[in-house]
Each structure stands twice: as structure tokens, then as C-alpha cells.
Design a protein around this motif. Structure first.
Motif, PDB file in Angstrom:
ATOM      1  N   PRO A 192     -33.387  71.876  39.249  1.00 20.90           N
ATOM      2  CA  PRO A 192     -32.702  71.410  40.452  1.00 20.90           C
ATOM      3  C   PRO A 192     -31.614  70.386  40.147  1.00 20.90           C
ATOM      4  CG  PRO A 192     -34.959  70.556  40.399  1.00 20.90           C
ATOM      5  CD  PRO A 192     -34.825  71.565  39.288  1.00 20.90           C
ATOM      6  N   ALA A 193     -31.817  69.531  39.150  1.00 24.77           N
ATOM      7  CA  ALA A 193     -30.802  68.521  38.829  1.00 24.77           C
ATOM      8  C   ALA A 193     -29.507  69.175  38.380  1.00 24.77           C
ATOM      9  CB  ALA A 193     -31.323  67.574  37.750  1.00 24.77           C
ATOM     10  N   GLN A 194     -29.611  70.151  37.490  1.00 23.86           N
ATOM     11  CA  GLN A 194     -28.408  70.798  36.977  1.00 23.86           C
ATOM     12  C   GLN A 194     -27.730  71.614  38.067  1.00 23.86           C
ATOM     13  OE1 GLN A 194     -28.886  72.525  33.062  1.00 23.86           O
ATOM     14  NE2 GLN A 194     -26.935  73.621  33.200  1.00 23.86           N
ATOM     15  N   LYS A 195     -28.530  72.318  38.875  1.00 25.80           N
ATOM     16  CA  LYS A 195     -27.945  73.099  39.966  1.00 25.80           C
ATOM     17  C   LYS A 195     -27.162  72.195  40.918  1.00 25.80           C
ATOM     18  CE  LYS A 195     -28.683  75.776  44.052  1.00 25.80           C
ATOM     19  NZ  LYS A 195     -29.513  76.000  45.213  1.00 25.80           N
ATOM     20  N   LEU A 196     -27.765  71.075  41.316  1.00 27.19           N
ATOM     21  CA  LEU A 196     -27.119  70.184  42.267  1.00 27.19           C
ATOM     22  C   LEU A 196     -25.889  69.518  41.664  1.00 27.19           C
ATOM     23  CD1 LEU A 196     -30.381  68.783  43.823  1.00 27.19           C
ATOM     24  CD2 LEU A 196     -28.616  70.057  45.076  1.00 27.19           C
ATOM     25  N   ALA A 197     -25.964  69.113  40.400  1.00 26.27           N
ATOM     26  CA  ALA A 197     -24.805  68.506  39.746  1.00 26.27           C
ATOM     27  C   ALA A 197     -23.633  69.487  39.690  1.00 26.27           C
ATOM     28  CB  ALA A 197     -25.172  68.038  38.340  1.00 26.27           C
ATOM     29  N   GLN A 198     -23.949  70.759  39.545  1.00 25.83           N
ATOM     30  CA  GLN A 198     -22.903  71.770  39.423  1.00 25.83           C
ATOM     31  C   GLN A 198     -22.412  72.301  40.765  1.00 25.83           C
ATOM     32  OE1 GLN A 198     -24.822  73.751  35.453  1.00 25.83           O
ATOM     33  NE2 GLN A 198     -23.092  74.846  36.339  1.00 25.83           N
ATOM     34  N   THR A 199     -23.221  72.204  41.809  1.00 27.07           N
ATOM     35  CA  THR A 199     -22.854  72.889  43.056  1.00 27.07           C
ATOM     36  C   THR A 199     -22.733  71.986  44.277  1.00 27.07           C
ATOM     37  OG1 THR A 199     -25.170  73.399  43.611  1.00 27.07           O
ATOM     38  CG2 THR A 199     -23.974  75.027  42.273  1.00 27.07           C
ATOM     39  N   ARG A 200     -23.339  70.802  44.260  1.00 29.46           N
ATOM     40  CA  ARG A 200     -23.265  69.935  45.441  1.00 29.46           C
ATOM     41  C   ARG A 200     -22.046  69.022  45.297  1.00 29.46           C
ATOM     42  NH1 ARG A 200     -26.400  65.022  47.735  1.00 29.46           N
ATOM     43  NH2 ARG A 200     -26.574  65.546  49.952  1.00 29.46           N
ATOM     44  N   PRO A 201     -21.130  69.078  46.236  1.00 28.34           N
ATOM     45  CA  PRO A 201     -19.906  68.286  46.121  1.00 28.34           C
ATOM     46  C   PRO A 201     -20.201  66.786  45.997  1.00 28.34           C
ATOM     47  CG  PRO A 201     -19.700  69.905  47.888  1.00 28.34           C
ATOM     48  CD  PRO A 201     -21.130  69.927  47.440  1.00 28.34           C
ATOM     49  N   GLY A 202     -19.381  66.104  45.194  1.00 31.07           N
ATOM     50  CA  GLY A 202     -19.469  64.659  45.078  1.00 31.07           C
ATOM     51  C   GLY A 202     -20.364  64.135  43.983  1.00 31.07           C
ATOM     52  N   ALA A 203     -20.948  65.012  43.166  1.00 25.61           N
ATOM     53  CA  ALA A 203     -21.854  64.549  42.105  1.00 25.61           C
ATOM     54  C   ALA A 203     -21.160  63.520  41.219  1.00 25.61           C
ATOM     55  CB  ALA A 203     -22.329  65.718  41.260  1.00 25.61           C
ATOM     56  N   ARG A 204     -21.875  62.424  40.908  1.00 26.70           N
ATOM     57  CA  ARG A 204     -21.333  61.373  40.036  1.00 26.70           C
ATOM     58  C   ARG A 204     -21.739  61.561  38.586  1.00 26.70           C
ATOM     59  NH1 ARG A 204     -22.059  55.276  41.547  1.00 26.70           N
ATOM     60  NH2 ARG A 204     -21.392  55.215  39.389  1.00 26.70           N
ATOM     61  N   GLY A 205     -22.705  62.428  38.347  1.00 29.16           N
ATOM     62  CA  GLY A 205     -23.132  62.641  36.978  1.00 29.16           C
ATOM     63  C   GLY A 205     -24.453  63.364  36.920  1.00 29.16           C
ATOM     64  N   ALA A 206     -24.873  63.678  35.683  1.00 27.43           N
ATOM     65  CA  ALA A 206     -26.154  64.354  35.453  1.00 27.43           C
ATOM     66  C   ALA A 206     -26.799  63.800  34.194  1.00 27.43           C
ATOM     67  CB  ALA A 206     -25.951  65.858  35.322  1.00 27.43           C
ATOM     68  N   LEU A 207     -28.110  63.657  34.271  1.00 27.60           N
ATOM     69  CA  LEU A 207     -28.932  63.195  33.157  1.00 27.60           C
ATOM     70  C   LEU A 207     -30.017  64.247  32.960  1.00 27.60           C
ATOM     71  CD1 LEU A 207     -29.712  60.849  31.215  1.00 27.60           C
ATOM     72  CD2 LEU A 207     -31.063  59.907  33.107  1.00 27.60           C
ATOM     73  N   LEU A 208     -29.892  65.040  31.907  1.00 27.33           N
ATOM     74  CA  LEU A 208     -30.785  66.174  31.681  1.00 27.33           C
ATOM     75  C   LEU A 208     -31.672  65.875  30.477  1.00 27.33           C
ATOM     76  CD1 LEU A 208     -28.092  69.009  32.091  1.00 27.33           C
ATOM     77  CD2 LEU A 208     -29.393  67.809  33.875  1.00 27.33           C
ATOM     78  N   CYS A 209     -32.966  65.753  30.715  1.00 29.38           N
ATOM     79  CA  CYS A 209     -33.907  65.369  29.657  1.00 29.38           C
ATOM     80  C   CYS A 209     -34.843  66.521  29.314  1.00 29.38           C
ATOM     81  CB  CYS A 209     -34.719  64.153  30.097  1.00 29.38           C
ATOM     82  SG  CYS A 209     -33.692  62.715  30.458  1.00 29.38           S
ATOM     83  N   TYR A 210     -34.901  66.850  28.061  1.00 35.11           N
ATOM     84  CA  TYR A 210     -35.784  67.847  27.433  1.00 35.11           C
ATOM     85  C   TYR A 210     -35.434  69.293  27.766  1.00 35.11           C
ATOM     86  CZ  TYR A 210     -38.836  63.832  28.872  1.00 35.11           C
ATOM     87  OH  TYR A 210     -39.358  62.614  29.237  1.00 35.11           O
TER      88      TYR A 210
END
Length: 195
Positions: free
Chosen positions: A86-104
């Protein structure tokens, strides 16, 4: 200060996931920790994944999407393993994302339509983790670093998967300290500034 949504891994919203969120909060950030399993936690990764297979990966991602519906646009999306979906999907598709932190974990950016311009991302994993390395996530991470204009991959020595969850036997305090320091650098950045 950043506003973060941190999605838990397949063992659920464990005390260790909450502790990691608390470390980010202690630095002044607002951190939301949605519970995608309705209060259930699992003692092993295998039991957690069996639950995920019962409810479906798509449902996990949808629960993550619903969890942010009432939140502002300018979020940093973070995920531990399963929570990366869900984090990667939202970072890529939800407007306005400030960043992503993807662990493991990391999936090919093509799963969600390519990495958006101007959204920084950090990916963290252990260099001998049989899941992160052995199942190809590290390859997706390297491809994402090549594709995105502002992306970093951090590899830590070791073979543990959930190494930043202080409530599990896989916990690695030294690697977690470094991950946290690096995450705080990402969270402290002003939107639109490159590394």
C-alpha cells in the motif's frame, strides 16, 4: 515536520512497528499506523502470510488506501515488507506524495504505473535477507533507483527480514539506528528538494 503513514508487515501492527513510529514521532513528525488486520497479530511470518492469503493481497492494498482517505495529500508513505504494497501504491498514485520509505521490500514500479517525478524514495533491506534479496525485491529496488530522479537503496549487513521491529527476534539494533537516522533525513527535507 512530515506527516507519515506507516503500514505494518505480515505479522501485524506489532509493538515493534509502533516503537519505530514512536521514534519518528519523537523527532517531531506526525505518524499514523493504520491496522490493516483489525487488531490481529501473528507470532510468525508464516502465520501472518497465511492470514494475508486468506484475505488477499488486493484487500490489504485496498485497506491501506481506505486508511488514508481522511488524511491530507502531502504524506510520506512508509511500509515494512507487506506494508510496502500500500505504501508504494499510494506514493505512486495518490497526488501530493512527499516521499516513500520502503523497508524490506520493493515491487517493480510498473505495478503502479511508474515512479512519479519529484517524489523521493528510500529503500532499506539486509544484503543477505533471503526474502528481500532471494525473492528479487532488491532487483526491483535497484531498478527503481535507476528510474527515479531521487532514490536511494540502503543495504545493511545481515540476513534478517524484519530487522527494525524491536518486538521480534530478527531485530538488529545497530541497523535499526542507521535506518532511523536515514529515514529522519528524508522526513526533514523540504518538499521538492533533492538529496
Amino acid at each position: 515536520m512530515a506527516e507519515v503513514v506507516l503500514f505494518h508487515h505480515a505479522q501485524g501492527l506489532t509493538p515493534g512497528v509502533v516503537a519505530f513510529a514512536d521514534d519518528l514521532r519523537a523527532a517531531g513528525h506526525t505518524v499514523h499506523t493504520p491496522d490493516l488486520f483489525d487488531g490481529r497479530t501473528f507470532p510468525t511470518l508464516e502465520e501472518g502470510m497465511a492470514h494475508v492469503e486468506e484475505i488477499g493481497f488486493g484487500e490489504v492494498v485496498e485497506r491501506g488506501t481506505r486508511a488514508v482517505e481522511g488524511l491530507p495529500a502531502g504524506l510520506v508513505y512508509a511500509g515494512f515488507s507487506l506494508g510496502v504494497l500500500p505504501a508504494q501504491k499510494l506514493a505512486q498514485t495518490r497526488p501530493g506524495a512527499r516521499g516513500a520509505l520502503l523497508c524490506y521490500s520493493c515491487v517493480p514500479s510498473s505495478e503502479f504505473g511508474g515512479w512519479p517525478a519529484g517524489v523521493p524514495v528510500q529503500i532499506h533491506g539486509m544484503d543477505a535477507d533471503p526474502i528481500f534479496v532471494g525473492e528479487g525485491d532488491v532487483d526491483a529496488a535497484r531498478a527503481l533507483v535507476d528510474e527515479a530522479e531521487d532514490a536511494e537503496l540502503f543495504l545493511y549487513p545481515g540476513d534478517q527480514h524484519y530487522f527494525a521491529d524491536s518486538s521480534l527476534p530478527s531485530y538488529d539494533p545497530a541497523a535499526t539506528r542507521l535506518l532511523t537516522e536515514r529515514a529522519l533525513v528524508l522526513l526533514a527535507r523540504e518538499p521538492g528538494t533533492a538529496v
